[in-house]
Enzyme design. Structure first.
Site, PDB file in Angstrom:
ATOM      1  CE1 TYR A   1      -3.652   2.559   0.634  1.00  0.00           C
ATOM      2  CE2 TYR A   1      -2.409   3.242   2.567  1.00  0.00           C
ATOM      3  CZ  TYR A   1      -3.443   3.450   1.665  1.00  0.00           C
ATOM      4  OH  TYR A   1      -4.262   4.551   1.814  1.00  0.00           O
TER       5      TYR A   1
ATOM      6  CG  ASP B   1       5.667   3.732   0.964  1.00  0.00           C
ATOM      7  OD1 ASP B   1       5.949   4.357   2.012  1.00  0.00           O
ATOM      8  OD2 ASP B   1       4.510   3.576   0.550  1.00  0.00           O
TER       9      ASP B   1
ATOM     10  CE  LYS C   1       0.927   4.818   8.439  1.00  0.00           C
ATOM     11  NZ  LYS C   1       0.941   4.079   7.205  1.00  0.00           N
TER      12      LYS C   1
HETATM   13  C1  LIG Z   1       0.262   4.559   5.866  1.00  0.00           C
HETATM   14  C2  LIG Z   1       1.037   4.344   4.606  1.00  0.00           C
HETATM   15  C3  LIG Z   1       0.962   5.225   3.518  1.00  0.00           C
HETATM   16  C4  LIG Z   1      -0.032   6.350   3.477  1.00  0.00           C
HETATM   17  O1  LIG Z   1       0.193   7.306   4.448  1.00  0.00           O
HETATM   18  P1  LIG Z   1      -1.043   8.271   4.870  1.00  0.00           P
HETATM   19  O2  LIG Z   1      -0.403   9.224   5.817  1.00  0.00           O
HETATM   20  O3  LIG Z   1      -2.077   7.376   5.464  1.00  0.00           O
HETATM   21  O4  LIG Z   1      -1.507   8.923   3.620  1.00  0.00           O
HETATM   22  C5  LIG Z   1       1.813   5.027   2.453  1.00  0.00           C
HETATM   23  N1  LIG Z   1       2.681   4.001   2.430  1.00  0.00           N
HETATM   24  C6  LIG Z   1       2.775   3.132   3.447  1.00  0.00           C
HETATM   25  C7  LIG Z   1       3.783   2.043   3.378  1.00  0.00           C
HETATM   26  C8  LIG Z   1       1.942   3.261   4.551  1.00  0.00           C
HETATM   27  O5  LIG Z   1       1.992   2.356   5.523  1.00  0.00           O
END
Ligand SMILES: *Cc1c(COP(=O)(O)O)cnc(C)c1O
Length: 429
Positions: free
Chosen positions: A146, A241, A269
């Site tokens: 994701y 990511d 995060k």
């Molecule tokens: C949570 C997450 C996102 C998205 O971040 P948001 O602040 O919710 O938009 C993107 N990549 C990874 C790996 C994530 O865990």
């Protein structure tokens, strides 16, 4: 052990009148586990208190950011102090420079960074930049990874999408989705074939270096190394990511542990310490293409917000305490061994994947190495386990396909109390 749930139920019923599904982000709705969500009143340390007064040891940690636990005093103090000086100026501040320096000093491949307001913005912007830098259009992602909810990335995107069993999202034009090529996670052969056939069209490969949105799935030995070789040889960029893994598995993210250096890195995060922050960064040569230096437009009214920068700085500073990550991993290891022992005693098939302080207990008897094997989990058993834990005062993430997080605020006594709850939840008290 029935909990009082009257107030949570009443507020959630009201919520559903005004907010789609009663929530502002889908997995919060408990669709993946059934039942009504718990409405939270406050958090402190490793504990959440709901509006009925029930207290839970929390392993969701706001889905990853709260590595210091809820309302960590140094973070709250920093935010309070910043708030007294105004909430936003829309102009340069010293705090954003300090946080940028800290990020660049910590994450090995980042020379320059741009702060945004969410992980979604970070990945979306990083891919725009990768397309501009390479002059190519195609993006490769992995099944079950994701990367936020930008249109072109909502293709086989795990987590919330997996929980709700949506194959992908409505409202994404097929022409956008067609720019995204999808390969199974950890499948080197599929990747090699794709690069042979279409390498020259690929602007970037985006990957969670440890997948954590289909549940925690570590990279197979050699997978990230091969990914680096293939992208370099094809003139494509490699984008890590690290929105979850950044500052979670160590100060330098997973890249510092595995030694594979991406061209661009996305953060989110933890970097915001619980405030809405994302970031993308990488080699200066690439980052200098971002406006105002270069032709790639990307902006944000509240980007680099002073409260968010203060929370991020206070959080990241605490992480450099010697032994911080070792202590976190030791607690996670203890939690995992207690969980495995309880499942074994109960005769419940369970696969626990753990990397540092994040783990997922998959209700399946085979190893989980990709999205297909994660999806073999028995989500009904998971849902029963989740609700039994709630009744025993433990709040796990409300989906089979999410990571549980251990924070610095979890004491050994909390871990032991949780292991007792595991026994109760498996019915072997
Ligand atoms: C949570 C997450 C996102 C998205 O971040 P948001 O602040 O919710 O938009 C993107 N990549 C990874 C790996 C994530 O865990």
């Amino acid at each position: 052990m029935p909990r009082k749930t009257d107030r949570s139920r009443a507020v959630f019923a009201e919520a559903q009148k005004y907010l789609p599904g009663g929530v502002n982000s889908p997995v919060r709705s408990f669709r993946g586990v059934g039942g009504d969500p718990v409405v939270i009143a406050s958090g402190s340390g490793c504990r959440l208190t709901d509006i009925d007064g029930n207290v839970y040891i929390d392993y969701c940690g706001s889905w990853g950011p709260l590595i210091l636990g809820h309302a960590a005093p140094e973070v709250i103090e920093a935010v309070r102090e910043a708030a007294g000086r105004g909430l936003s100026y829309g102009a340069a501040t010293e705090a954003e420079v300090e946080l940028a320096r800290l990020v660049c000093d910590s994450v090995p491949s980042i020379e320059m960074v741009r702060f945004v307001n969410s992980g979604t913005e970070a990945t979306m912007s990083a891919l725009r930049l990768a397309r501009a830098f390479t002059g190519r259009s195609k993006i490769v992602k992995f099944e079950g990874c994701y990367h936020g909810h930008a249109d072109g990335l909502l293709v086989q995107a795990g987590s919330g999408v997996a929980t709700l069993s949506l194959p992908d999202s409505a409202g994404v034009p097929p022409s956008y989705a067609a720019e995204t090529l999808v390969v199974p996670y950890n499948d080197v052969a599929a990747l090699e074939t794709l690069f042979q056939q279409r390498g020259a069209e690929i602007a970037a490969v985006i990957v969670e270096p440890v997948a954590a949105n289909m549940g925690v799935v570590p990279p197979a030995p050699g997978f990230l190394e091969r990914l680096r070789d293939l992208t370099s040889n094809a003139g494509s960029l490699l984008v890590f990511d690290e929105v979850i893994t950044g500052f979670r598995v160590g100060l330098g993210g997973y890249q510092a542990l595995c030694g594979v250096m991406p061209d661009l890195t996305c953060l989110g995060k933890i970097v915001g310490g619980g405030m809405p922050v994302g970031a993308y960064g990488g080699r200066s040569e690439i980052m200098q293409m971002v406006a105002p230096l270069g032709p790639v437009y990307q902006a944000g009214t509240l980007s680099g917000n002073p409260l968010a920068m203060a929370a991020g700085l206070a959080t990241l500073r605490a992480l450099s305490d010697p032994g911080f990550y070792e202590a976190l991993s030791a607690k996670a290891e203890r939690l995992m061994s207690g969980l495995k022992a309880a499942a074994r005693q109960a005769g419940t098939p369970l696969q626990v994947n753990r990397v540092g302080s994040m783990l997922t207990a998959f209700f399946t008897d085979g190893p989980v190495t990709d999205y297909a094997s994660a999806k073999r989990s028995d989500t009904a058993s998971h849902a029963r386990f989740f609700h039994a834990l709630l009744d025993h005062g433990v709040y796990f993430p409300p989906s089979q396909f999410e990571a549980a997080f251990i924070s610095a605020a979890h004491e050994e006594s909390d871990i032991e109390a949780t292991i007792l709850a595991f026994h109760d939840a498996f019915g072997i008290a």
